[in-house]
Write an enzyme that holds these catalytic residues in place. Structure first.
Site, PDB file in Angstrom:
ATOM      1  N   ARG A  47       0.869  -1.004  -0.007  1.00 11.29           N
ATOM      2  CA  ARG A  47      -0.030   0.206   0.126  1.00 11.29           C
ATOM      3  C   ARG A  47       0.913   1.217  -0.113  1.00 11.29           C
ATOM      4  O   ARG A  47       2.225   1.296  -0.173  1.00 11.29           O
ATOM      5  CB  ARG A  47      -0.906  -0.018   0.997  1.00 11.29           C
ATOM      6  N   ALA A  49       0.825   5.164  -2.238  1.00 14.77           N
ATOM      7  CA  ALA A  49       0.659   5.360  -3.620  1.00 14.77           C
ATOM      8  C   ALA A  49       1.948   4.896  -4.565  1.00 14.77           C
ATOM      9  O   ALA A  49       1.774   4.176  -5.538  1.00 14.77           O
ATOM     10  CB  ALA A  49       0.334   6.932  -3.784  1.00 14.77           C
ATOM     11  N   GLN A 188      -2.525   2.598   9.736  1.00 15.68           N
ATOM     12  CA  GLN A 188      -1.000   2.597   9.136  1.00 15.68           C
ATOM     13  C   GLN A 188       0.037   3.426   9.846  1.00 15.68           C
ATOM     14  O   GLN A 188       1.160   3.152  10.028  1.00 15.68           O
ATOM     15  CB  GLN A 188      -1.210   3.435   7.972  1.00 15.68           C
ATOM     16  N   ASP A 229      -1.871  10.603  -2.293  1.00 15.54           N
ATOM     17  CA  ASP A 229      -2.382   9.495  -3.512  1.00 15.54           C
ATOM     18  C   ASP A 229      -2.453  10.261  -4.737  1.00 15.54           C
ATOM     19  O   ASP A 229      -2.557   9.619  -5.677  1.00 15.54           O
ATOM     20  CB  ASP A 229      -3.563   8.774  -2.825  1.00 15.54           C
ATOM     21  N   LYS A 240      -5.174  10.005   2.597  1.00 18.37           N
ATOM     22  CA  LYS A 240      -5.671   9.216   3.644  1.00 18.37           C
ATOM     23  C   LYS A 240      -6.850   9.831   4.368  1.00 18.37           C
ATOM     24  O   LYS A 240      -6.782  11.011   4.791  1.00 18.37           O
ATOM     25  CB  LYS A 240      -4.705   8.645   4.655  1.00 18.37           C
TER      26      LYS A 240
HETATM   27  O1  MRU Z   1      -4.754   3.157   2.160  1.00 20.72           O
HETATM   28  P1  MRU Z   1      -3.284   3.266   1.935  1.00 20.72           P
HETATM   29  O2  MRU Z   1      -2.477   2.760   3.038  1.00 20.72           O
HETATM   30  O3  MRU Z   1      -2.595   2.814   0.699  1.00 20.72           O
HETATM   31  O4  MRU Z   1      -2.964   4.921   2.006  1.00 20.72           O
HETATM   32  C1  MRU Z   1      -1.715   5.552   1.872  1.00 20.72           C
HETATM   33  C2  MRU Z   1      -1.713   6.886   2.037  1.00 20.72           C
HETATM   34  O5  MRU Z   1      -2.581   7.513   2.000  1.00 20.72           O
HETATM   35  C3  MRU Z   1      -0.432   7.625   2.075  1.00 20.72           C
HETATM   36  O6  MRU Z   1      -0.376   8.740   2.549  1.00 20.72           O
HETATM   37  C4  MRU Z   1      -0.185   8.130   0.521  1.00 20.72           C
HETATM   38  O7  MRU Z   1       0.029   6.984  -0.323  1.00 20.72           O
HETATM   39  C5  MRU Z   1       1.099   8.624   0.020  1.00 20.72           C
HETATM   40  S1  MRU Z   1       2.432   7.291   0.378  1.00 20.72           S
HETATM   41  C6  MRU Z   1       3.942   8.124   0.072  1.00 20.72           C
END
Ligand code: MRU
Length: 334
Positions: A47, A49, A188, A229, A240
């Protein structure tokens, strides 16, 4: 680096660190089919982005290893579509798949796809370092930083995005403190960010998401720094769920709100945040044996309007007031 890599590519085999098991167990999942890759992305074994973009690139290349020339274009298209549908919100997933498809249009071979996936991965490491350099000035001795979710090494490669300025400042011996939101419902922040920062020896304190307001009201936060993302053409930030809460709080309490954004996460083709498909996840991530058995509202992401963002920390430098900037020009896209 003190945490294991989210993505391993050895002898042309892809393995993903199963982030669902962290920090209790460190287990790698072999990914040898599109089905396995789609499941890993959908269930958040991988997980973040940039990480899902890199994983999808390797998975797509691997899936084409044995495909004949006659079936190459059709299979690439089908596999790419399945990967892109695994999660809708982070632009990096579609971006990486489309980048491999563009390469295959010129060179339809497994070797070319593999080289493109490796290039995306290598570029990502360099991008994280550049973000770290661009954001280092934000971390002064004594700065108290609040972050949300995980935009760290586990979400990208090596330095992470929002964590890159932290890792570089720590390496220089600058003392600072990080507060990590636990990031409900999948934690997370608690399971990944707090773990990876503490492994690196960074001073990190965990808080419930709903404690952020009281912390800011007490004057205990100097900077909010999160990942993203997708940043749309007008500078809106999709990240998020709960990021918008922090942006509103930061505006109210006059705390600078910065977003680390690699160029692969800028989406010039989407005009504004409300045009982005927000992933809604299963109710069972929220409803469990300790809660009432009722429906759950469970969006995985929210949209922070550009006007609430103090600046973007990018691999091309710091962009102040992104809502007023010409972002496509800044990212070298026109
Ligand atoms: O649902 P997730 O854990 O994939 O969400 C991740 C996020 O929201 C991160 O802040 C985003 O992907 C940036 S990662 C450099």
């Amino acid at each position: 680096m003190h945490v294991p890599s989210a993505i391993r590519w050895h002898n042309e085999c892809l393995e993903l660190l199963d982030q669902r098991a962290l920090p209790v167990e460190v287990v790698y999942l072999p990914i040898d089919s599109i089905e396995a890759a789609v499941t890993a992305i959908r269930t958040l074994a991988v997980r973040g982005a940039p990480a899902i973009g890199i994983a999808a690139a390797y998975a797509l290349a691997t899936s084409m290893r044995q495909v004949s020339q006659a079936r190459f274009a059709g299979s690439l298209d089908a596999h790419g579509s399945r990967l892109k549908a695994a999660r809708p919100t982070a632009v990096n997933l579609a971006w990486a798949v489309e980048r491999l498809q563009a390469r295959a249009a010129r060179e339809p071979s497994y070797a070319a796809l593999k080289a493109e996936a490796e290039a995306i991965h290598a570029e990502d490491r360099a991008i994280c370092r550049a973000i770290g350099e661009a954001g280092r000035a934000l971390i002064k001795p004594g700065t108290r930083v609040l972050t949300h979710c995980n935009a760290g090494a586990l979400a990208v490669s090596e330095l992470g995005t929002a964590t890159a300025p932290l890792y570089l400042s720590h390496a220089l011996g600058i003392p600072f403190k990080v507060y990590a939101d636990e990031t409900r419902p999948l934690l997370q922040g608690a399971r990944l960010t707090a773990w990876e920062l503490s492994q690196a020896g960074i001073d990190v304190t965990l808080l419930c998401d709903n404690a952020a307001a009281s912390l800011m009201a007490a004057g205990e936060i100097d900077l909010v720094l999160v990942g993203t993302d997708r940043v749309t053409n007008n500078g809106d930030v999709i990240n998020k769920i709960g990021t918008l809460n922090l942006a509103v709080l930061a505006w109210h309490f006059k705390v600078p709100f910065y977003v680390a954004c690699p160029s692969s996460t800028f989406d010039p083709n989407t005009a504004r945040g409300k045009d982005v498909t927000i992933e809604h996840r299963d109710a069972n991530e929220v409803v469990n044996t300790r809660t009432a058995q009722v429906p759950a509202y469970n969006p995985a992401f929210d949209v922070t309007p550009a006007g609430l963002v103090t600046g973007l920390v990018t691999d091309r430098g710091l962009i102040e007031a992104p809502g007023d900037s010409d972002l496509p020009r800044y990212f070298g896209l026109i």
